[in-house]
Design a protein around this motif. Structure first.
Motif, PDB file in Angstrom:
ATOM      1  N   ASP A   1       0.790  -1.149   0.008  1.00  0.00           N
ATOM      2  CA  ASP A   1       0.056  -0.081   0.086  1.00  0.00           C
ATOM      3  C   ASP A   1       1.026   1.113   0.025  1.00  0.00           C
ATOM      4  OD1 ASP A   1      -2.277  -1.638  -0.123  1.00  0.00           O
ATOM      5  OD2 ASP A   1      -2.737  -1.040   2.247  1.00  0.00           O
ATOM      6  N   GLU A   2       2.148   1.171   0.715  1.00  0.00           N
ATOM      7  CA  GLU A   2       2.827   2.208   0.825  1.00  0.00           C
ATOM      8  C   GLU A   2       3.591   2.573  -0.683  1.00  0.00           C
ATOM      9  OE1 GLU A   2       5.844   2.265   4.081  1.00  0.00           O
ATOM     10  OE2 GLU A   2       7.157   2.712   2.610  1.00  0.00           O
ATOM     11  N   ILE A   3       3.875   1.743  -1.149  1.00  0.00           N
ATOM     12  CA  ILE A   3       4.477   1.580  -2.403  1.00  0.00           C
ATOM     13  C   ILE A   3       3.301   2.492  -3.431  1.00  0.00           C
ATOM     14  CG2 ILE A   3       5.630   0.535  -4.385  1.00  0.00           C
ATOM     15  CD1 ILE A   3       6.579  -1.617  -2.360  1.00  0.00           C
ATOM     16  N   GLU A   4       2.259   1.838  -3.425  1.00  0.00           N
ATOM     17  CA  GLU A   4       1.313   2.117  -4.398  1.00  0.00           C
ATOM     18  C   GLU A   4       0.814   3.567  -3.964  1.00  0.00           C
ATOM     19  OE1 GLU A   4       1.208   0.251  -6.916  1.00  0.00           O
ATOM     20  OE2 GLU A   4      -0.226   1.574  -7.386  1.00  0.00           O
ATOM     21  N   HIS A   5       0.706   3.938  -2.757  1.00  0.00           N
ATOM     22  CA  HIS A   5       0.561   5.624  -2.508  1.00  0.00           C
ATOM     23  C   HIS A   5       1.461   6.426  -3.259  1.00  0.00           C
ATOM     24  CE1 HIS A   5      -0.412   9.169  -0.551  1.00  0.00           C
ATOM     25  NE2 HIS A   5       0.768   9.139  -0.061  1.00  0.00           N
ATOM     26  N   TRP A   6       2.814   5.973  -3.110  1.00  0.00           N
ATOM     27  CA  TRP A   6       3.779   6.824  -3.811  1.00  0.00           C
ATOM     28  C   TRP A   6       3.584   6.723  -5.402  1.00  0.00           C
ATOM     29  CZ3 TRP A   6       7.087  10.573  -1.665  1.00  0.00           C
ATOM     30  CH2 TRP A   6       6.926  10.603  -0.028  1.00  0.00           C
ATOM     31  N   ARG A   7       3.464   5.599  -5.645  1.00  0.00           N
ATOM     32  CA  ARG A   7       3.295   5.478  -7.214  1.00  0.00           C
ATOM     33  C   ARG A   7       2.296   6.326  -7.755  1.00  0.00           C
ATOM     34  NH1 ARG A   7       5.374   1.393 -10.126  1.00  0.00           N
ATOM     35  NH2 ARG A   7       5.578  -0.128  -8.521  1.00  0.00           N
ATOM     36  N   SER A   8       1.056   6.099  -7.002  1.00  0.00           N
ATOM     37  CA  SER A   8      -0.078   6.697  -7.749  1.00  0.00           C
ATOM     38  C   SER A   8      -0.494   8.088  -7.421  1.00  0.00           C
ATOM     39  CB  SER A   8      -1.337   5.795  -7.599  1.00  0.00           C
ATOM     40  OG  SER A   8      -1.205   5.713  -6.068  1.00  0.00           O
ATOM     41  N   SER A   9      -0.228   8.394  -6.259  1.00  0.00           N
ATOM     42  CA  SER A   9      -0.821   9.907  -5.590  1.00  0.00           C
ATOM     43  C   SER A   9       0.457  10.667  -5.618  1.00  0.00           C
ATOM     44  CB  SER A   9      -1.308   9.756  -4.104  1.00  0.00           C
ATOM     45  OG  SER A   9      -2.395   8.790  -4.225  1.00  0.00           O
ATOM     46  N   ARG A  10       1.678  10.317  -5.598  1.00  0.00           N
ATOM     47  CA  ARG A  10       2.727  11.230  -5.313  1.00  0.00           C
ATOM     48  C   ARG A  10       3.801  11.290  -6.706  1.00  0.00           C
ATOM     49  NH1 ARG A  10       5.283  13.294  -0.984  1.00  0.00           N
ATOM     50  NH2 ARG A  10       4.655  15.097  -2.225  1.00  0.00           N
ATOM     51  N   ASP A  11       3.332  10.764  -7.717  1.00  0.00           N
ATOM     52  CA  ASP A  11       4.366  10.707  -8.834  1.00  0.00           C
ATOM     53  C   ASP A  11       4.774  11.966  -9.595  1.00  0.00           C
ATOM     54  OD1 ASP A  11       5.542   9.530 -11.234  1.00  0.00           O
ATOM     55  OD2 ASP A  11       3.672   9.856 -12.256  1.00  0.00           O
ATOM     56  N   PRO A  12       5.875  12.129  -9.369  1.00  0.00           N
ATOM     57  CA  PRO A  12       6.550  13.591  -9.845  1.00  0.00           C
ATOM     58  C   PRO A  12       6.327  13.744 -11.141  1.00  0.00           C
ATOM     59  CG  PRO A  12       8.276  11.776  -9.608  1.00  0.00           C
ATOM     60  CD  PRO A  12       6.924  11.251  -8.943  1.00  0.00           C
ATOM     61  N   ILE A  13       6.268  12.709 -11.957  1.00  0.00           N
ATOM     62  CA  ILE A  13       5.902  12.719 -13.414  1.00  0.00           C
ATOM     63  C   ILE A  13       4.697  13.389 -13.508  1.00  0.00           C
ATOM     64  CG2 ILE A  13       5.921  11.948 -15.756  1.00  0.00           C
ATOM     65  CD1 ILE A  13       8.241  10.014 -14.883  1.00  0.00           C
ATOM     66  N   SER A  14       3.666  12.807 -13.243  1.00  0.00           N
ATOM     67  CA  SER A  14       2.211  13.201 -13.404  1.00  0.00           C
ATOM     68  C   SER A  14       2.022  14.555 -13.095  1.00  0.00           C
ATOM     69  CB  SER A  14       1.152  12.572 -12.976  1.00  0.00           C
ATOM     70  OG  SER A  14       1.675  11.112 -12.343  1.00  0.00           O
ATOM     71  N   ARG A  15       2.575  14.939 -11.879  1.00  0.00           N
ATOM     72  CA  ARG A  15       2.432  16.551 -10.969  1.00  0.00           C
ATOM     73  C   ARG A  15       3.058  17.318 -11.995  1.00  0.00           C
ATOM     74  NH1 ARG A  15       4.652  18.441  -5.473  1.00  0.00           N
ATOM     75  NH2 ARG A  15       5.182  16.098  -5.052  1.00  0.00           N
ATOM     76  N   TYR A  16       4.164  17.118 -12.695  1.00  0.00           N
ATOM     77  CA  TYR A  16       4.868  18.009 -13.306  1.00  0.00           C
ATOM     78  C   TYR A  16       4.206  18.170 -14.781  1.00  0.00           C
ATOM     79  CZ  TYR A  16       8.649  20.259 -16.009  1.00  0.00           C
ATOM     80  OH  TYR A  16       9.605  20.857 -16.824  1.00  0.00           O
ATOM     81  N   ARG A  17       3.736  16.955 -15.118  1.00  0.00           N
ATOM     82  CA  ARG A  17       2.838  16.920 -16.415  1.00  0.00           C
ATOM     83  C   ARG A  17       1.584  18.295 -16.459  1.00  0.00           C
ATOM     84  NH1 ARG A  17       0.074  12.043 -20.049  1.00  0.00           N
ATOM     85  NH2 ARG A  17      -0.954  13.470 -21.371  1.00  0.00           N
ATOM     86  N   TRP A  18       1.007  17.918 -15.290  1.00  0.00           N
ATOM     87  CA  TRP A  18      -0.218  18.716 -15.154  1.00  0.00           C
ATOM     88  C   TRP A  18       0.147  20.279 -15.250  1.00  0.00           C
ATOM     89  CZ3 TRP A  18      -1.347  15.182 -10.616  1.00  0.00           C
ATOM     90  CH2 TRP A  18      -2.199  14.202 -11.031  1.00  0.00           C
ATOM     91  N   TRP A  19       1.252  20.466 -14.687  1.00  0.00           N
ATOM     92  CA  TRP A  19       1.853  22.031 -14.665  1.00  0.00           C
ATOM     93  C   TRP A  19       1.822  22.338 -16.050  1.00  0.00           C
ATOM     94  CZ3 TRP A  19       6.663  24.005 -15.959  1.00  0.00           C
ATOM     95  CH2 TRP A  19       6.794  25.564 -15.749  1.00  0.00           C
ATOM     96  N   LEU A  20       2.830  21.293 -16.945  1.00  0.00           N
ATOM     97  CA  LEU A  20       3.070  21.545 -18.216  1.00  0.00           C
ATOM     98  C   LEU A  20       1.663  21.770 -19.225  1.00  0.00           C
ATOM     99  CD1 LEU A  20       5.918  19.255 -19.592  1.00  0.00           C
ATOM    100  CD2 LEU A  20       6.186  21.671 -19.221  1.00  0.00           C
ATOM    101  N   GLU A  21       0.854  21.023 -19.041  1.00  0.00           N
ATOM    102  CA  GLU A  21      -0.413  21.105 -19.848  1.00  0.00           C
ATOM    103  C   GLU A  21      -1.047  22.422 -19.480  1.00  0.00           C
ATOM    104  OE1 GLU A  21      -2.409  17.200 -18.896  1.00  0.00           O
ATOM    105  OE2 GLU A  21      -1.327  16.268 -20.605  1.00  0.00           O
ATOM    106  N   ARG A  22      -1.043  22.776 -18.252  1.00  0.00           N
ATOM    107  CA  ARG A  22      -1.753  24.027 -18.001  1.00  0.00           C
ATOM    108  C   ARG A  22      -1.076  25.190 -18.722  1.00  0.00           C
ATOM    109  NH1 ARG A  22      -1.987  22.326 -12.756  1.00  0.00           N
ATOM    110  NH2 ARG A  22      -3.894  21.269 -12.697  1.00  0.00           N
TER     111      ARG A  22
END
Lengths: 356, 458
Positions: B363-384
């Motif tokens: 669960d801990e691994i999954e949490h970081w993989r899905s909710s705290r993924d650095p790539i998706s977070r950065y992508r949202w900013w790029l897309e915006r």
């Protein structure tokens, strides 16, 4: 050239005079120099190293004021505190810092205050410095690295100011290990070590820092690495040693001569990669070999020499190879005279080997 | 006895007060100039004065000043032990929130569309590279691999904020720095396959990359040994008056090594332009940080050595970029070391030789993989910003994949380095003992060819 070594443990000073054979012609130090002791010869070499290469640095614990053995005297004043400086008291830091400095194309001349304290730096020297070129496929190297460190007995050093840890470093491909026997040798070999494009651990016989006095040419000269030197020719037995032990071997040679035994004495000078050929040629002539060092006998570099010569000269050997070395104990304070591979221990072994 | 009791009760009385008076480092939203003045001597004096007692005796004592190496300090009648912690934990600098929104009135280093997009492309490339090499190891095509999954922002954003003249002393989970500088997928593949085009000549395990062209010192497995070396290199840069610094990466486990402490202390004393970049990913193989140290992470150690330090969200590419950019400015132009602690998570196993589910919760691994993924977070900013879209994403992923599969095929087919390379580079020239051993070995290989791999040319 003449050197005077005064040894003795506070019980009066015994003097031994000796002469040296010449080194390779091209590198031979020319002209008579002034008689100086070993620490002054090291000091001269360091002056020359800093003078001739603006990318050379000298550093370590207490080197700024001249060092606890005075080897770095005057360097900071002459070359400035950015090229000659104290470091924090941390051997692994000194070695690691030196590797990084050397890897950037500098000559990093690091001092470890006593060889007894080199072990915190062992990982940096063994896993990092020694493998730096190999592991990178020669993309990088730290060949400008030289680690100077005083080693060996001094009469009152006990466990932690007396050890001879050279064999540990002789088990490490990628390092060179160099040990001089005299002031003139120290200067020439140190300059070669500093300028050699490989990391070198340079052990300085601390007992000789003040006691060994020899005429040392003032100019810049180098003596070859990985070349042993036959410093006394003889026909009955070959004696091999290095560093401070050479003067003890020399005294044993003199005494052996009085009883009609002619010894050939070889100073190995560089322990790795070592000059097997010179030792082999000598043993093929004399048929007998004795190796002597201060470090404990078991696993000492004498074992490597003994084994290699047995491989190469088996049919020429007329007696087992003798090893006269330190005991397999920690280096003991009050028992130092018992621990040491002294002249008479060597003389006895010479006699036994010759009459085997 | 009475005196001791008195002192103890006074110490107890003053403890909370003393703690509240401790300086808070890196306050959120602090102006940049203030944040960069983390540990000036004056501050230490101020905190030492905190918690003064009002008794006449105390006043008298506190007026007495001791001139001691390092600066003047006050005497105190109070026996007060400094707390083992800073009270509240050091805050963590971030620019983007979990959804990739820029946090208002936040200071950060602006970056161009070109740089921003290249950062993203390289983060994706690193991710695809990790996936495919990991698979290649599982298929038995390479002997070992180690992913940077979850740490893509640290890898790429830190590299982007540096100059290519800055010299890198990596640990082993930072291949993204090399990727950023131009090392090709083919070059990565050659190293992992240990073929004759591997610059390391097949001598080291996969992922031990190195490149003199890109100022990236060859990876060595021992932990933290690169830190004091980086200080030596930094000192060289300073002496040569180069506008460059040394940058060294390491993990949370590495900070327990003696070399970490040696390096920080040397760097502070030598005033060496070096950035210590700690990837605090929570795990040193199976050892969690709670079993690694009791300090508030790594950032607090810097101050003890007299080094400016910052804690940054390692999964926020903009925060990493900004912090490293500022760190570099200070390191190079003020000739001083900087410590950065990036908080992140090792989403992958330690290496292909490890199964991390044996010691941590899925669960801990999954949490970081899905909710705290650095790539998706950065992508949202790029897309915006209108700099990235789905089409670009799928085109990039498929082209990297194609290029990498091709690179692997080529690397796999390539010959191994020749036998002679076994003996070269131990020294600058091959000494006689190695020549002898080489001759002997060649003889043995001829005699027993079946004992030796056929793909290593004689």
């Amino acid at each position: 050239m003449e050197m005077v070594v005064r040894r003795g443990m506070g019980r009066g000073i015994s003097a031994a005079r000796r002469s040296f054979s010449t080194s390779i012609e091209a590198e031979k130090p020319t002209g008579e120099g002034k008689p100086i002791n070993l620490f002054s010869a090291i000091n001269q070499a360091l002056h020359i190293a800093l003078e001739t290469d603006p990318r050379a640095y000298v550093f370590g614990e207490d080197v700024g004021f001249g060092g606890v053995f005075r080897c770095t005297t005057g360097l900071a004043d002459r070359f400035g505190r950015s090229r000659v400086f104290n470091t924090p008291l941390c051997e692994q830091g000194i070695a690691g810092f030196a590797i990084g400095l050397a890897a950037m194309g500098n000559r990093a001349i690091a001092e470890i205050q006593f060889a007894d304290y080199i072990f915190p730096a062992f990982d940096q020297i063994v896993n990092e410095a020694a493998k730096f070129r190999y592991r990178s496929g020669n993309e990088f190297n730290c060949g400008g690295l030289t680690i100077r460190t005083p080693y060996g007995a001094v009469g009152h050093g006990g466990h932690y100011h007396s050890q001879s840890p050279e064999a540990f470093f002789c088990h490490v491909p990628g390092l060179k290990v160099v040990i001089p026997r005299s002031p003139q040798q120290a200067k020439g070999l140190l300059l070669s070590s500093i300028r050699d494009p490989n990391p070198v651990v340079f052990f300085e016989p601390k007992w000789l820092y003040r006691l060994a006095v020899e005429e040392v040419p003032e100019h810049d000269y180098m003596l070859p690495l990985s070349e042993a030197e036959v410093i006394r020719e003889g026909c009955d037995i070959t004696l091999v040693g290095w560093g401070a032990q050479i003067s003890v071997l020399e005294q044993a040679c003199d005494d052996a001569e009085k009883v009609g035994i002619s010894c050939e004495l070889i100073d190995l000078r560089t322990l790795i990669p070592w000059d097997k050929d010179t030792v082999e040629a000598s043993v093929k002539k004399t048929g007998r070999l004795l190796v002597s060092h201060e470090a404990p006998v078991t696993g000492g570099f004498g074992a490597e020499i003994s084994s290699s010569i047995a491989e190469r000269c088996f049919l020429r050997l007329e007696a087992p190879v003798a090893r006269v070395c330190g005991l397999d104990t920690p280096f003991p304070l009050v028992y130092e005279p018992f621990y040491m591979p002294t002249k008479n221990k060597i003389l006895d072994a010479i006699k036994e080997t010759v009459s085997y | 006895m009475a005196l001791i009791c008195n002192a103890r009760s006074r110490a107890a009385r003053l403890l909370p007060q003393a703690l509240s008076a401790l300086p808070v480092i890196g306050r959120p939203n602090a102006p940049k100039s203030q944040a960069s003045l983390g540990n000036e001597p004056g501050r230490r004096l101020a905190s030492a004065r905190a918690g003064e007692s009002v008794s006449p005796l105390s006043d008298e004592c506190s007026n007495q000043v001791l001139d001691f190496p390092g600066g003047k300090l006050m005497f105190s009648p109070d026996m007060r032990f400094l707390s083992g912690s800073t009270g509240e934990r050091v805050s963590c600098y971030r620019v983007l929130d979990d959804n990739g929104h820029r946090i208002s009135d936040n200071s950060f280093q602006e970056l161009s569309e070109k740089v921003a997009v290249k950062m993203y492309r390289d983060m994706i490339t690193l991710q695809v590279m990790d996936t495919i090499f990991y698979e290649a190891q599982r298929q038995g095509r390479i002997s070992f691999y180690l992913t940077s999954t979850g740490e893509e922002a640290i890898n790429i954003a830190s590299a982007a904020a540096l100059s290519n003249e800055d010299v890198i002393f990596p640990q082993y989970r930072e291949p993204g720095v090399l990727l950023w500088r131009g090392f090709t997928l083919q070059e990565f593949a050659n190293q992992c396959f240990g073929n004759k085009s591997d610059y390391g000549k097949g001598r080291q395990m996969p992922i031990h990359y190195g490149s003199s062209k890109y100022n990236y010192f060859t990876v060595s497995s021992p932990i933290a040994t690169q830190l004091p070396q980086a200080v030596g290199a930094a000192y060289s840069l300073k002496m040569d008056k180069k506008n460059a610094c040394a940058v060294t990466y390491f993990g949370d486990g590495g900070t327990s090594e003696g070399d970490f402490h040696a390096a920080l202390n040397f760097a502070a004393v030598m005033e060496a332009p070096v950035i210590f970049f700690c990837r605090n990913n929570g795990w040193a193989i199976s050892t969690p940080t709670s079993e690694q140290f009791r300090s508030d992470g790594v950032v607090t150690r810097g101050q003890a050595y007299g080094i400016r330090s910052i804690r940054v969200d390692g999964n926020d590419a903009l925060a990493v970029y900004s912090a490293v950019h500022m760190a570099r400015e200070m390191a190079v132009f003020e000739a001083r070391p900087i410590l950065i602690e990036a908080l992140t998570y090792r989403v992958g196993h330690h290496s292909t030789s490890d199964d991390s589910t044996k010691y941590r919760l899925v669960d801990e691994i999954e949490h970081w993989r899905s909710s705290r993924d650095p790539i998706s977070r950065y992508r949202w900013w790029l897309e915006r910003n209108g700099w990235w879209c789905d089409d670009a994403e799928s085109e990039l992923r498929s082209s990297v994949r194609k290029e990498l599969l091709q690179a692997i095929q080529v690397a796999e087919r390539e010959q191994k380095p020749a036998l002679g390379e076994l003996f070269s580079d131990v020294y600058d020239i091959i000494p006689s003992n190695l020549r002898e051993q080489e001759q002997f070995l060649r003889h043995t290989v001829k005699k027993h060819p079946g004992d030796y791999p056929h793909n290593v040319p004689a």
